[in-house]
Design a protein around this motif. Structure first.
Motif, short mmCIF file in Angstrom:
data_model
loop_
_atom_site.label_atom_id
_atom_site.label_comp_id
_atom_site.label_asym_id
_atom_site.label_seq_id
_atom_site.Cartn_x
_atom_site.Cartn_y
_atom_site.Cartn_z
N SER A 1 -16.79 4.59 -6.78
CA SER A 1 -15.52 5.31 -6.83
C SER A 1 -14.40 4.35 -7.25
O SER A 1 -14.39 3.19 -6.81
CB SER A 1 -15.24 5.88 -5.44
OG SER A 1 -13.92 5.73 -5.09
N PRO A 2 -13.47 4.83 -8.06
CA PRO A 2 -12.34 3.98 -8.44
C PRO A 2 -11.56 3.49 -7.22
O PRO A 2 -11.00 2.40 -7.25
CB PRO A 2 -11.47 4.89 -9.33
CG PRO A 2 -12.16 6.17 -9.47
CD PRO A 2 -13.42 6.16 -8.68
N GLN A 3 -11.57 4.25 -6.19
CA GLN A 3 -10.88 3.87 -4.96
C GLN A 3 -11.39 2.53 -4.41
O GLN A 3 -10.64 1.73 -3.88
CB GLN A 3 -11.09 4.98 -3.92
CG GLN A 3 -10.21 4.88 -2.69
CD GLN A 3 -8.74 5.12 -3.01
OE1 GLN A 3 -8.41 6.18 -3.54
NE2 GLN A 3 -7.88 4.15 -2.73
N GLU A 4 -12.72 2.33 -4.61
CA GLU A 4 -13.33 1.10 -4.07
C GLU A 4 -12.99 -0.12 -4.93
O GLU A 4 -13.13 -1.25 -4.49
CB GLU A 4 -14.85 1.25 -4.00
CG GLU A 4 -15.33 2.24 -2.95
CD GLU A 4 -16.84 2.42 -2.99
OE1 GLU A 4 -17.54 1.40 -2.83
OE2 GLU A 4 -17.29 3.55 -3.24
N VAL A 5 -12.59 0.14 -6.15
CA VAL A 5 -12.38 -0.96 -7.10
C VAL A 5 -10.92 -1.40 -7.18
O VAL A 5 -10.61 -2.57 -7.31
CB VAL A 5 -12.86 -0.53 -8.52
CG1 VAL A 5 -12.55 -1.60 -9.55
CG2 VAL A 5 -14.34 -0.20 -8.49
N VAL A 6 -10.03 -0.41 -7.03
CA VAL A 6 -8.64 -0.62 -7.41
C VAL A 6 -7.96 -1.78 -6.69
O VAL A 6 -7.15 -2.49 -7.27
CB VAL A 6 -7.84 0.70 -7.25
CG1 VAL A 6 -7.63 1.03 -5.78
CG2 VAL A 6 -6.50 0.62 -7.98
N ASP A 7 -8.32 -2.03 -5.47
CA ASP A 7 -7.63 -3.09 -4.73
C ASP A 7 -8.41 -4.41 -4.70
O ASP A 7 -8.00 -5.34 -4.01
CB ASP A 7 -7.34 -2.63 -3.29
CG ASP A 7 -6.29 -1.51 -3.29
OD1 ASP A 7 -5.39 -1.57 -4.18
OD2 ASP A 7 -6.39 -0.59 -2.47
N TRP B 1 -1.35 -0.86 -19.22
CA TRP B 1 -1.26 -0.39 -17.83
C TRP B 1 -1.65 -1.47 -16.81
O TRP B 1 -1.61 -1.22 -15.62
CB TRP B 1 -2.16 0.84 -17.65
CG TRP B 1 -1.72 2.00 -18.51
CD1 TRP B 1 -0.69 2.84 -18.26
CD2 TRP B 1 -2.30 2.43 -19.75
NE1 TRP B 1 -0.57 3.77 -19.26
CE2 TRP B 1 -1.56 3.56 -20.19
CE3 TRP B 1 -3.35 1.99 -20.54
CZ2 TRP B 1 -1.84 4.24 -21.37
CZ3 TRP B 1 -3.65 2.67 -21.70
CH2 TRP B 1 -2.89 3.77 -22.13
N ALA B 2 -2.07 -2.61 -17.34
CA ALA B 2 -2.51 -3.68 -16.43
C ALA B 2 -1.32 -4.18 -15.62
O ALA B 2 -0.23 -4.32 -16.15
CB ALA B 2 -3.12 -4.82 -17.23
N ARG C 1 -7.24 2.40 -11.48
CA ARG C 1 -5.91 2.87 -11.08
C ARG C 1 -5.46 4.05 -11.94
O ARG C 1 -4.88 5.02 -11.44
CB ARG C 1 -4.89 1.73 -11.19
CG ARG C 1 -3.52 2.11 -10.60
CD ARG C 1 -2.51 1.00 -10.66
NE ARG C 1 -3.00 -0.18 -9.97
CZ ARG C 1 -3.40 -1.29 -10.58
NH1 ARG C 1 -3.38 -1.35 -11.89
NH2 ARG C 1 -3.82 -2.30 -9.89
N MET C 2 -5.75 3.95 -13.26
CA MET C 2 -5.34 5.04 -14.16
C MET C 2 -6.01 6.35 -13.77
O MET C 2 -5.41 7.43 -13.78
CB MET C 2 -5.70 4.69 -15.61
CG MET C 2 -4.81 3.61 -16.21
SD MET C 2 -5.40 3.13 -17.82
CE MET C 2 -5.06 4.59 -18.77
N GLN C 3 -7.30 6.23 -13.40
CA GLN C 3 -8.04 7.45 -13.02
C GLN C 3 -7.46 8.03 -11.74
O GLN C 3 -7.29 9.25 -11.63
CB GLN C 3 -9.52 7.11 -12.84
CG GLN C 3 -10.38 8.35 -12.72
CD GLN C 3 -11.84 8.07 -13.00
OE1 GLN C 3 -12.16 7.25 -13.85
NE2 GLN C 3 -12.72 8.72 -12.28
N LEU C 4 -7.15 7.15 -10.80
CA LEU C 4 -6.60 7.63 -9.53
C LEU C 4 -5.21 8.26 -9.72
O LEU C 4 -4.86 9.24 -9.10
CB LEU C 4 -6.50 6.47 -8.53
CG LEU C 4 -7.83 5.92 -8.02
CD1 LEU C 4 -7.62 4.65 -7.19
CD2 LEU C 4 -8.55 6.98 -7.17
N ASP C 5 -4.41 7.61 -10.63
CA ASP C 5 -3.05 8.11 -10.87
C ASP C 5 -3.02 9.30 -11.82
O ASP C 5 -1.97 9.93 -12.00
CB ASP C 5 -2.17 7.01 -11.49
CG ASP C 5 -1.98 5.86 -10.54
OD1 ASP C 5 -2.31 6.01 -9.36
OD2 ASP C 5 -1.51 4.79 -10.99
N GLY C 6 -4.13 9.54 -12.48
CA GLY C 6 -4.17 10.61 -13.48
C GLY C 6 -3.39 10.27 -14.73
O GLY C 6 -2.84 11.14 -15.43
#
Lengths: 426, 289
Positions: free
Chosen positions: A92-98, A132-133, A145-150
């Motif tokens: 999941s992107p959630q696991e990666v973003v931070d 976006w970096a 992050r982009m996926q999570l933010d849409g």
């Protein structure tokens, strides 16, 4: 006149100090260029293999070339969406973003097959995701992050422009390295907003390396300064001034011949030096990508030029600098009796300004950026919002540097001619 | 051709090198004599337009040389004292370079260079680099370059320095054949050179001309003041302390034969001698010896 120029050239070239320094600094350039090629390194993320030298260069080409082409918003959108689908198929992107960059890559290597992982680590995706970096985050976290933010990936150019303008806005802060005036800010903003899109992507490694190596031309300038140091003061030291100045053309054509011979020597040696740098790099890296925009190398560059134009611009600026130092050396040579003093001043202006320039701020930064080591860096030539202004007139660094050294060359040569013309043999 | 020096002065700080010198030079050979620091070299540099006078002026045929500029310098040939060369140039290169500076057409330059190198005995060395030359050879090359443009005014500062006797004779002959209708100004420490070449001798001291005239006229001023005294060692020492002794040598019987310059007969047995320019020089500069 032609024979006088030939004799003056012969005087310059046959002087031991000239040819020893010219040969030594040319040899140094060859060593530096060889090291530059041999130290090129690339990693095959699929096999973990490390390449160096020409193999590394060819490997870099091979991974960039498949992506060459026009980066339309639609293509970018498809590419980033595809990246996100592959990258986040099992995580999941959630696991990666931070995660930190290193941890994100470790995770990617753990989850994905080697070939796929290597493909996703291509610099191409890094480039597409760069607008976006944030805070140095890598492509993996940025995509998450982009996926999570849409975030809509088709807004690549808008995002890149916004990023560039954020950097520009930072220049309005009085505590920034080179605070911008309102006129300068407007100047850069117009340039950024006028950049044509879409960009074409591709391999331009040769031009990139050439841009990075422009500062090596400083060694050529040093050799030229050494060669020209005795043009006037050598006559004083050898006590030939009396016999020269007592001749019919000793105060007229002789000076013109000395200046012409100096400019010829400077131009010939500069061309040799520049051709060697360009020849070795382009022979090894290839000339691919000459037509690509500079934004392929520096995504936030405000300049509407191609990578090859950036290189030729740098070469042109360095040639005018060379002429400037030629004039300056002639002026010092006409004024001072000691060749060592002339060379010491030249060397300080050429080298010391480079060492202190990077730590300077404000006016000092602008001043030191006019000198070769700083002025020929990619940052000053194609990246930073560094400008020189007088009221509403704003000049970008390349123009300001070229103008400064052209005026310096003309004024110095005129002053040197006047000083030698009025020289008294006492 | 007439070169006029009008109250010409040169001052370096407090030191007056040339002090209100006036003269009119017409074609002929002028020998400048003077001790070191008398102002000869400074005067020659001003004559050659490489040193600006503090006051006064030099005029060629009534026109200021400063205004004439390059036109004046086109009439000049100059051999400075101790001037340098370009070690990597050949003699012919150097002559070609000087010819170009003097505005001599390329078609004439080589022929004239070779003629002059021949005249100073360097024809065989024309293609050798100057760095391989001896001091005398360099001096001869300097003399040759000074004459390249067939100058109307030839200024030679110590031209015979470093030349051996044979070369000095060659130089004197060269000047003699060259000097017709030209102004030649030369300085030398070798008084006999001036005596044999110069039409007019100019003696300088402390920046001023203190004596001027034909060598014989100048020498005649010392007529009756030069003596030969033969004396034993004790008497010789006494004479040396009281008078100027221009020369001393031993006679076959071991006594001292002294050439004494004195206004009156120094000893009862002294016999008068014919004065030379060297005697004049020693007499004039007796306080500086």
């Amino acid at each position: 006149m032609r024979s006088l120029i030939c004799f003056e050239l012969k005087k310059i070239i046959t002087r031991k100090s000239t040819w020893v320094s010219a040969v030594a600094l040319y040899a140094l350039l060859c060593v530096l260029m060889a090291a530059n090629i041999l130290q090129a390194v690339a990693y095959d993320n699929e096999t973990g293999q490390r390449y160096s030298g020409l193999t590394a260069i060819n490997y870099e080409k091979s991974i960039v070339k498949p992506h060459a082409g026009l980066l339309t918003p639609q293509l970018i959108s498809e590419e980033i969406t595809g990246y996100q689908q592959e990258a986040f198929a099992t995580v999941s992107p959630q696991e990666v973003v931070d995660l930190s960059s290193a941890a994100a890559y470790d995770l990617m290597e753990e989850l994905l097959p080697a070939a796929e992982c290597a493909r996703l680590q291509s610099p191409y995706y890094g480039y597409l995701l760069s607008p976006w970096a944030q805070n140095g985050s890598g492509a993996f976290q940025t995509a998450a992050r982009m996926q999570l933010d849409g975030t809509d990936p088709s807004t690549f150019y808008e995002a890149l422009q916004a990023k560039t303008l954020r950097q520009l806005d930072a220049g309005l802060d009085p505590s920034s390295a080179a605070p911008l005036t309102n006129a300068e800010y407007d100047f850069w903003k117009q340039k950024v907003e006028a950049l044509p899109t879409p960009f074409e992507y591709g391999y331009a490694g040769g031009w990139q390396d050439l841009l990075n190596c422009l500062s090596f031309l400083v060694f050529g300038m040093l050799a030229i300064c050494i060669g020209l140091t005795p043009v006037f003061c050598g006559e004083y030291a050898a006590r030939t001034d009396a016999v020269l100045l007592a001749t019919r053309y000793g105060r007229t054509r002789l000076i013109a011949a000395k200046v012409a011979a100096s400019l010829l020597f400077a131009t010939a040696y500069y061309l040799l030096y520049a051709a060697t740098i360009a020849g070795i790099i382009l022979a090894c890296y290839g000339t691919d990508g000459a037509h690509l925009p500079i934004q392929v190398l520096v995504s936030t560059s405000p300049y509407n030029i191609t990578v090859s134009q950036a290189v030729w611009l740098g070469m042109g600026v360095s040639y005018v600098m060379t002429l400037g130092f030629t004039g300056l050396t002639l002026l010092l040579s006409s004024r001072l009796r000691s060749q060592v003093a002339v060379f010491a001043i030249d060397a300080c202006l050429l080298l010391i300004t480079g060492f202190v320039g990077t730590s300077a701020k404000g006016l000092l930064l602008k001043l030191f950026s006019l000198f070769p080591i700083n002025g020929l860096s990619v940052g000053v030539l194609a990246k930073n919002f560094l400008s020189y202004s007088a009221g509403p007139l704003v000049l970008e660094p390349a123009t300001a540097i070229a103008l400064t050294w052209f005026v310096a060359a003309a004024a110095s040569i005129a002053a040197a001619a006047l000083i030698f013309r009025r020289h008294q043999v006492a | 051709m007439e070169l006029t020096l009008d109250r010409l002065s040169k001052q370096f700080g407090e030191k007056i090198a040339v002090d209100r010198v006036s003269a009119t030079l017409t074609p002929g050979v002028y020998g400048l004599l003077g001790a070191n620091g008398a102002g000869k070299t400074t005067l020659m540099r001003m004559l050659c337009d490489v040193l600006r006078p503090t006051s006064g002026q030099i005029a060629l045929n009534g026109r200021s040389v400063r205004a004439l500029g390059a036109e004046y310098r086109s009439h000049l040939g100059y051999l400075p004292q101790d001037f340098g060369y370009y070690p990597e140039f050949t003699a012919l290169d150097f002559m070609g370079y000087m010819a170009a500076l003097k505005g001599i057409p390329a078609s004439v330059s080589r022929r004239r260079s070779l003629e002059l190198l021949d005249a100073v005995g360097l024809r065989d060395m024309a293609k050798r680099r100057i760095k391989t030359f001896s001091g005398g050879m360099k001096q001869r090359l300097g003399i040759a370059q000074a004459m390249l443009n067939q100058p109307g005014i030839l200024v030679l500062d110590e031209p015979t320095a470093g030349l051996d006797p044979k070369e000095r004779v060659r130089f004197r002959n060269l000047i003699a054949s060259f000097a017709q209708d030209k102004i030649v100004v030369l300085s030398t420490h070798i008084v006999s050179d001036v005596e044999s070449i110069a039409d007019e001798v100019i003696v300088m001291r402390a920046g001023s001309f203190i004596m001027r005239g034909h060598p014989e006229t100048i020498v005649s001023a010392l007529e009756g003041k030069v003596w030969e005294c033969v004396a034993d060692a004790r008497e010789a020492a006494a004479l040396e302390s009281r008078f100027i002794v221009a020369n001393a040598h031993y006679t076959p019987d071991g006594r001292n034969a002294l050439r004494v310059i004195a206004d009156r007969c120094p000893t009862p047995s002294a016999t008068p001698l014919r004065p030379t320019l060297e005697d004049v020089y020693l007499h004039v500069f007796r306080d500086e010896l």
